[in-house]
Design a protein around this motif. Structure first.
Motif, PDB file in Angstrom:
ATOM      1  N   THR A   1       6.598   3.224  -0.412  1.00 44.24           N
ATOM      2  CA  THR A   1       7.316   3.475  -1.674  1.00 44.24           C
ATOM      3  C   THR A   1       8.248   2.278  -1.909  1.00 44.24           C
ATOM      4  O   THR A   1       8.278   1.341  -1.109  1.00 44.24           O
ATOM      5  CB  THR A   1       8.175   4.757  -1.556  1.00 44.24           C
TER       6      THR A   1
ATOM      7  N   ARG B   1       0.850  -1.189   0.000  1.00 50.20           N
ATOM      8  CA  ARG B   1       0.000   0.000   0.000  1.00 50.20           C
ATOM      9  C   ARG B   1       0.883   1.236   0.000  1.00 50.20           C
ATOM     10  O   ARG B   1       2.098   1.133   0.132  1.00 50.20           O
ATOM     11  CB  ARG B   1      -1.027  -0.004   1.150  1.00 50.20           C
ATOM     12  N   GLY B   2       0.214   2.407  -0.130  1.00 51.16           N
ATOM     13  CA  GLY B   2       0.988   3.646  -0.303  1.00 51.16           C
ATOM     14  C   GLY B   2       1.081   3.917  -1.797  1.00 51.16           C
ATOM     15  O   GLY B   2       1.373   2.992  -2.584  1.00 51.16           O
TER      16      GLY B   2
HETATM   17  O1  MRU Z   1      -4.593   3.203   2.122  1.00 54.87           O
HETATM   18  P1  MRU Z   1      -3.105   3.413   2.025  1.00 54.87           P
HETATM   19  O2  MRU Z   1      -2.365   2.868   3.190  1.00 54.87           O
HETATM   20  O3  MRU Z   1      -2.552   2.966   0.696  1.00 54.87           O
HETATM   21  O4  MRU Z   1      -2.964   4.994   2.072  1.00 54.87           O
HETATM   22  C1  MRU Z   1      -1.690   5.556   1.959  1.00 54.87           C
HETATM   23  C2  MRU Z   1      -1.682   7.019   2.119  1.00 54.87           C
HETATM   24  O5  MRU Z   1      -2.695   7.678   2.219  1.00 54.87           O
HETATM   25  C3  MRU Z   1      -0.328   7.661   2.066  1.00 54.87           C
HETATM   26  O6  MRU Z   1      -0.268   8.751   2.944  1.00 54.87           O
HETATM   27  C4  MRU Z   1      -0.095   8.140   0.632  1.00 54.87           C
HETATM   28  O7  MRU Z   1      -0.293   7.087  -0.252  1.00 54.87           O
HETATM   29  C5  MRU Z   1       1.254   8.687   0.449  1.00 54.87           C
HETATM   30  S1  MRU Z   1       2.411   7.359   0.429  1.00 54.87           S
HETATM   31  C6  MRU Z   1       3.970   7.884   0.087  1.00 54.87           C
END
Ligand code: MRU
Length: 350
Positions: free
Chosen positions: A183, A56-57
């Motif tokens: 990332t 995720r992210g």
């Molecule tokens: O639901 P997620 O965990 O994928 O959400 C992630 C976020 O909201 C992060 O803050 C966003 O993707 C930035 S990640 C570098």
């Protein structure tokens, strides 16, 4: 501060093992209890990993999107209707999560590589191998981009830490996990913190728990502790009292999609922090790669917001009780002090 970034795992990796394409990723559903890796050669399993937040992210799912197209290419390499099957799989992969534009971006990069290979009369197998090289390049590119975001963000924090009578290392508040785990490596918002910490600009990071999936409580605090950055966990509803006590010098968060006017979608709860930061006159920074900017959307009102299962909020449903679970909210650009990209501070002009 002695940073120990070498303790952080690589979020996602790809390769070819005995003729078979493989994707290996940190299974983030299992953190912080155990650091285990999910290994798959199936694009459908990878899509499931995206949907269930094993990976995720925004930037990480961008890479995962390209990796899934690569796996589909290997899977269909012997099929007569390879191109059609790859196009169908790509559509399904891009639809796995709607808010982070990086997923569609990663799939589009893979689709471009595949169509260039096919136009050059490469075989399906050669096309699949080109997609593997592309995914490796995207992983390296993501880390390099994040390090540049970090350097630009640290410059802003240096200005804050050194200004005023009380020049001193900063307390930063962050939300969700916009770190290395979100990332390929290093992170966006946490990348800014790592770059600033390297210069001695950081005193402490406050991490919001980030209900309902607890990316802050499970991932951000684990990641910062691994990296050697002092971190304090707090519940989401504690941010106001922290700011009231002047314990926050800046808020730094990531983004999932940024509209042309600078409105930024990020994890649910980010908007509340931006409103608080505005009230308490605390700088509010968004750190994201330019691949998160979506100029096809004029404003944040157009950004699709993922609605996730209510059981994330209320695991044991109560008859007669409806549950809301929007996974993201949109912070209007007027509440954002600066959007930091790998190219520097981005002005909403596209
Ligand atoms: O639901 P997620 O965990 O994928 O959400 C992630 C976020 O909201 C992060 O803050 C966003 O993707 C930035 S990640 C570098």
């Amino acid at each position: 501060m002695n940073l120990t970034l070498e303790n952080l795992p690589r979020t996602i990796d790809v390769g070819i093992d005995g003729g078979e394409a493989v994707v290996v990723l940190v299974d983030q559903r299992r953190l912080p209890g155990e650091l285990v890796y999910l290994r798959t050669s199936s694009w459908r399993t990878l899509v499931d990993a995206v949907k269930t937040l094993a990976v995720r992210g925004a930037p990480a799912i961008g890479v995962a999107g390209a990796a899934a197209v690569m796996l589909a290419a290997f899977e269909y390499a012997a099929e007569e209707d390879f191109d059609q099957l790859l196009a169908d799989a790509s559509r399904a992969i891009a639809a796995a999560r709607p808010t982070a534009v990086n997923l569609a971006w990663g799939v589009d990069r893979a689709r471009e590589t595949a169509s260039e290979a096919r136009q050059a009369r490469e075989t399906p197998q050669e096309t699949a191998e080109a997609l593997c090289r592309l995914t490796e390049a995207l992983i390296a590119e993501d880390e390099a981009v994040n390090r540049r975001i970090g350097a630009h963000g640290a410059e802003l924090l240096r200005g804050l830490a050194k200004s005023g009578e009380n020049a001193r290392p900063l307390n930063i508040l962050t939300h969700c996990n916009a770190g290395s785990l979100a990332t390929a490596f290093y992170g966006t918002a946490l990348g800014v913190i790592y770059a600033a910490a390297q210069e001695g600009l950081i005193n402490r990071v406050y991490a919001d728990e980030t209900r309902p999936v607890n990316q802050g409580a499970r991932l951000t605090v684990w990641e910062l502790a691994q990296a050697g950055v002092p971190v304090t966990l707090q519940c989401d509803n504690m941010a106001a009292s922290l700011m009231e006590q002047s314990l926050v010098d800046a808020v730094v968060v990531g983004a999932d999609r940024i509209a042309a006017n600078g409105d930024a979608a990020n994890k649910i709860g980010t908007l509340g922090l931006a409103v608080l930061a505005h009230f308490y006159d605390v700088p509010f920074y968004v750190a994201a790669p330019t691949s998160t900017i979506d100029c096809t959307m004029k404003s944040g009102a157009e950004i699709p917001i993922e609605e996730r299962d209510g059981t994330e909020v209320l695991p044991d449903p109560i008859p007669g009780v409806a549950v809301r679970n929007p996974a993201f909210d949109v912070t209007p650009h007027r509440l954002i002090t600066a959007i930091v990209t790998e190219e520097g501070v981005w002005e909403p002009v596209c």
